[in-house]
Design an enzyme around this catalytic site. Structure first.
Site, PDB file in Angstrom:
ATOM      1  N   GLU A 284       0.826  -1.217   0.000  1.00 21.09           N
ATOM      2  CA  GLU A 284       0.000   0.000   0.000  1.00 21.09           C
ATOM      3  C   GLU A 284       0.861   1.269   0.000  1.00 21.09           C
ATOM      4  O   GLU A 284       0.612   2.201   0.760  1.00 21.09           O
ATOM      5  CB  GLU A 284      -0.962  -0.007   1.192  1.00 21.09           C
ATOM      6  CG  GLU A 284      -1.916  -1.193   1.161  1.00 21.09           C
ATOM      7  CD  GLU A 284      -2.958  -1.186   2.271  1.00 21.09           C
ATOM      8  OE1 GLU A 284      -2.709  -0.594   3.329  1.00 21.09           O
ATOM      9  OE2 GLU A 284      -4.028  -1.789   2.051  1.00 21.09           O
TER      10      GLU A 284
ATOM     11  N   ASP B 145      -8.456  -9.095   4.472  1.00 20.86           N
ATOM     12  CA  ASP B 145      -8.240  -7.916   5.318  1.00 20.86           C
ATOM     13  C   ASP B 145      -9.275  -7.776   6.423  1.00 20.86           C
ATOM     14  O   ASP B 145     -10.151  -6.913   6.336  1.00 20.86           O
ATOM     15  CB  ASP B 145      -8.259  -6.661   4.434  1.00 20.86           C
ATOM     16  CG  ASP B 145      -7.770  -5.434   5.174  1.00 20.86           C
ATOM     17  OD1 ASP B 145      -7.162  -5.598   6.240  1.00 20.86           O
ATOM     18  OD2 ASP B 145      -7.990  -4.314   4.674  1.00 20.86           O
TER      19      ASP B 145
ATOM     20  N   GLU C  61     -12.613  -2.015  12.167  1.00 14.90           N
ATOM     21  CA  GLU C  61     -12.593  -1.350  10.861  1.00 14.90           C
ATOM     22  C   GLU C  61     -13.741  -1.805   9.972  1.00 14.90           C
ATOM     23  O   GLU C  61     -14.348  -1.003   9.272  1.00 14.90           O
ATOM     24  CB  GLU C  61     -11.242  -1.625  10.173  1.00 14.90           C
ATOM     25  CG  GLU C  61     -11.170  -1.085   8.754  1.00 14.90           C
ATOM     26  CD  GLU C  61      -9.810  -1.291   8.097  1.00 14.90           C
ATOM     27  OE1 GLU C  61      -8.874  -1.771   8.759  1.00 14.90           O
ATOM     28  OE2 GLU C  61      -9.697  -0.953   6.906  1.00 14.90           O
TER      29      GLU C  61
END
Ligand code: GCW
Length: 674
Positions: free
Chosen positions: A253, A326, A354
């Site tokens: 990322e 993820d 998240e």
């Protein structure tokens, strides 16, 4: 080493030490700061402490034994201050939970994982990536001069559940964290944490030699770069002699890494590991790597790391997220756990929510983590669970056993943004100490210590918390669907969302089209199933044997596919969503039924959030099923809650939040709960 002991004549002695039960109802003007700890004083300073001379190897450096003496007093034995402290907290927990009868037999406790670590994704500017509990707890601009009481409270809370390490800063690391100026600030925290057996670690930016020293390169094989890291590590240990080591996100990322210079992850990790080795430090090197062009992101960690197996230094631990994508509400375990054989591996769990409703939703996460740890990888036959592998029991590498959790802690008055989210911090610590503990036991302990031990409260609230993770899976992404999130903060649904990278778009994962839905990861698709050992490969590969809960993770199926229940896939999706909606609505009623046992402050805050959670459950269903309906052309069954918004309305709704915040409750789509 000397053996030490603390004598505690329960309960009189504990009260004399100021260790009050925190099970009492909070006053109305509660400051919200209540952790499960109550008012315990630092137990290492407890007066009734004695040193014995014989080292007990069964207990090691952190374990303890509690045995009653002739007078019937509980005696804690340990080799170290840390062991005595953990024993004292254990004794307090038994008292708070009404379990003192367990002292009739000798108690021996030794932590399972050696490294039990929190990962903070906190930035120097006080934002917290995926943090939903306010700003960072670390007030860098005030340090080293001003010390907040929260620093010690934080250390104490961690000590009480056995956490012994904390990475202070974000894996997307600002190079400034390694400057002398910041190291002096870190030192202050390390000094406060030390009596609580809590070591500090830092995330590093791999390009730091370029950023901080102006070197032309950060190539891990360059001699100036190697020297720079050696000097930097020496400097760190001169300031913080018990520094734990580094966490590294490299070539992921946008983060820099050894591949920028044509080198491998092993080259990069080993350079840092060599610098740390003389001081006993470790490198936690993350396996979270994936390229935009990959046909299946779930395959990438294995493809990248398997060729390097056996090349890492022994003080490197590869940190692997529980699932291959993820931190979704449900993923199969990452196949990398069952592949690497000559490399230390550790699991990374996400405590911050998240993808599970941030700090607006009540989701007790221990069942999710335990599902991963208990998964059998079959790497060396039956029993090669993720827990056994990461504990080093399968390959005989127990020295560096470790587990990490991405924290949900911030400067919010209740620490975690949602009162119930504290249960996840608590559960992570207890699980790292003993992965065999059940979700039921941990939640029971937490409720009793945080609210009240009254059965009329504990039983319904425990039941609700234990059901909450599965409910979230049902209302966000049933049957193995995943990553249908809006890019805006990963909070709400956005199956239609577009992004700058294909693998950041929900369509990459759900693959909804006229012919059906789901990701074909079988041998006729991305072949991800082949990264799992038999019998899992065959079980997942065959649609008949693949468990329903993962069916759309591994298979692309027609809308009218006949499920084991006899329903069509479309109807099964609708009814599973419905169960999630009904369960979320049910949580409100449960909470209302226990109102009189909670102070109004916490009652009101949790109540408000449970209402939002139930509304969000309908929002998720509406968004996903109305979007999929474009392809399936099928109707939502009449006995399901009917949509309250059209697809167009939902697509037009724009949530504007950054990666550092949770949406305000009144900024979300309006829904009525009948
Ligand atoms: O889950 C994703 C998050 C990023 C995070 C990244 C990672 C810290 O969306 O915010 O970055 O994973 O784990 O590195």
């Amino acid at each position: 080493m000397k053996m030490k002991r603390i004598i505690l004549a329960f309960a009189v002695a504990t009260m004399a030490m100021g260790m009050q039960s925190c099970g009492q109802t909070r006053p109305e003007n509660n400051d919200g700061h209540n952790l499960w700890l109550g008012d315990i004083t630092a137990p290492v300073n407890a007066p009734l402490k004695e040193k014995l001379s014989k080292y007990d190897s069964q207990l090691g450096d952190e374990g303890f034994r509690i045995r009653k003496n002739d007078k019937g007093e509980a005696v804690i034995y340990a080799n170290t201050d840390a062991g005595l402290m953990y024993g004292t907290y254990h004794l307090k927990r038994l008292g708070d939970c009404g379990d003192l009868s367990k002292l009739d037999k000798e108690i021996v406790e030794v932590p399972a994982f050696r490294y039990r670590i929190l990962n903070h994704w906190d930035n120097p500017n006080l934002t917290v990536e995926r943090g939903y509990a306010g700003k960072s707890l670390w007030k860098w601009e005030e340090l080293p001069g001003k010390i907040r009481p929260e620093y010690e409270e934080y250390a104490r809370a961690n000590a009480s559940i056995g956490i012994n390490g904390t990475v202070l800063n974000n894996v997307n690391a600002d190079p400034c964290m390694l400057t002398r100026e910041y190291l002096e600030k870190v030192k202050v925290l390390a000094d406060i944490f030390r009596p609580y057996n809590l070591k500090v670690y830092l995330s590093l930016n791999f390009a730091a030699p370029k950023h901080l020293a102006g070197l032309k390169t950060s190539d891990p094989l360059d001699k100036d770069v190697i020297k720079w890291w050696n000097d930097k590590v020496a400097e760190i240990y001169s300031i913080i002699p018990d520094f734990g080591g580094f966490l590294v996100k490299a070539n992921s990322e946008g983060q820099s890494g050894p591949q920028d210079y044509g080198r491998t992850h092993a080259d990069g990790a080993n350079m840092i590991a060599d610098a740390l080795k003389p001081y006993g430090g470790i490198v936690m090197w993350r396996a979270f790597v994936y390229a935009a062009e990959s046909p299946d992101r779930a395959n990438q960690a294995v493809e990248e790391f398997m060729p390097l197996d056996g090349q890492f230094r022994d003080n490197v631990i590869i940190q692997i997220k529980n699932g291959p994508i993820d931190f979704q509400p449900r993923e199969p375990f990452s196949p990398l756990f069952g592949q690497l054989e000559h490399t230390n591996v550790m699991a990374e769990m996400q405590i911050t929510q998240e993808y599970l409703g941030h700090s607006n939703h009540m989701v007790y996460l221990h069942p999710m983590w335990k599902e991963c740890l208990d998964s059998d990888t079959y790497q060396k036959g039956e029993g090669s669970t993720v827990a056994a592998i990461t504990l080093g029991k399968v390959h005989g590498n127990t020295k560096y056993s470790a587990i990490a959790g991405v924290t949900n802690i911030g400067d919010s008055i209740n620490w975690c943004g949602h009162h119930m989210a504290q249960a996840n911090w608590y559960a992570f610590g207890r699980m790292a100490w003993n992965p065999d503990l059940s979700s039921e036991q941990i939640v029971d302990e937490w409720i009793k210590q945080t609210f009240t031990a009254d059965k009329k409260f504990v039983e319904p609230v425990a039941k609700m918390l234990l059901a909450s993770r599965e409910a979230c899976v049902k209302y966000e992404m049933p049957l193995g669907l995943h990553h249908c999130f809006s890019g805006a903060g990963h909070y709400g649904p956005g199956p239609w969302d577009r992004s700058s990278r294909p693998d950041w778009e929900p369509a990459y994962y759900h693959k909804a089209a006229a012919d059906g839905i789901g990701f074909n990861r079988t041998t006729t698709g991305s072949n991800n199933v082949s990264q799992y050992n038999e019998p899992l490969k065959s079980i997942y590969n065959n649609v008949e044997t693949c468990p329903d809960k993962l069916i759309l993770w591994f298979h692309h199926l027609p809308w009218d596919y006949k499920m084991k229940s006899g329903r069509t896939l479309w109807n099964e999706l609708c009814y599973t969503f419905q169960e999630g909606i009904d369960e979320a609505r049910g949580f409100i009623g449960t909470w209302e039924s226990v109102e009189k046992y909670v102070d109004p402050y916490r009652y009101g805050q949790v109540h408000e959030k449970l209402i939002r959670q139930a509304k969000d459950a309908i929002w998720w269903r509406d968004a996903l099923m109305l979007y999929f309906q474009q392809y399936s052309k099928m109707d939502i069954p009449a006995d399901c809650t009917q949509p309250q918004h059209t697809l167009d309305e939902l697509r037009r709704f724009r949530l504007r939040i950054s990666n550092y915040e949770t949406p305000a409750l009144d900024k979300l789509p309006e829904y009525t709960l009948e």
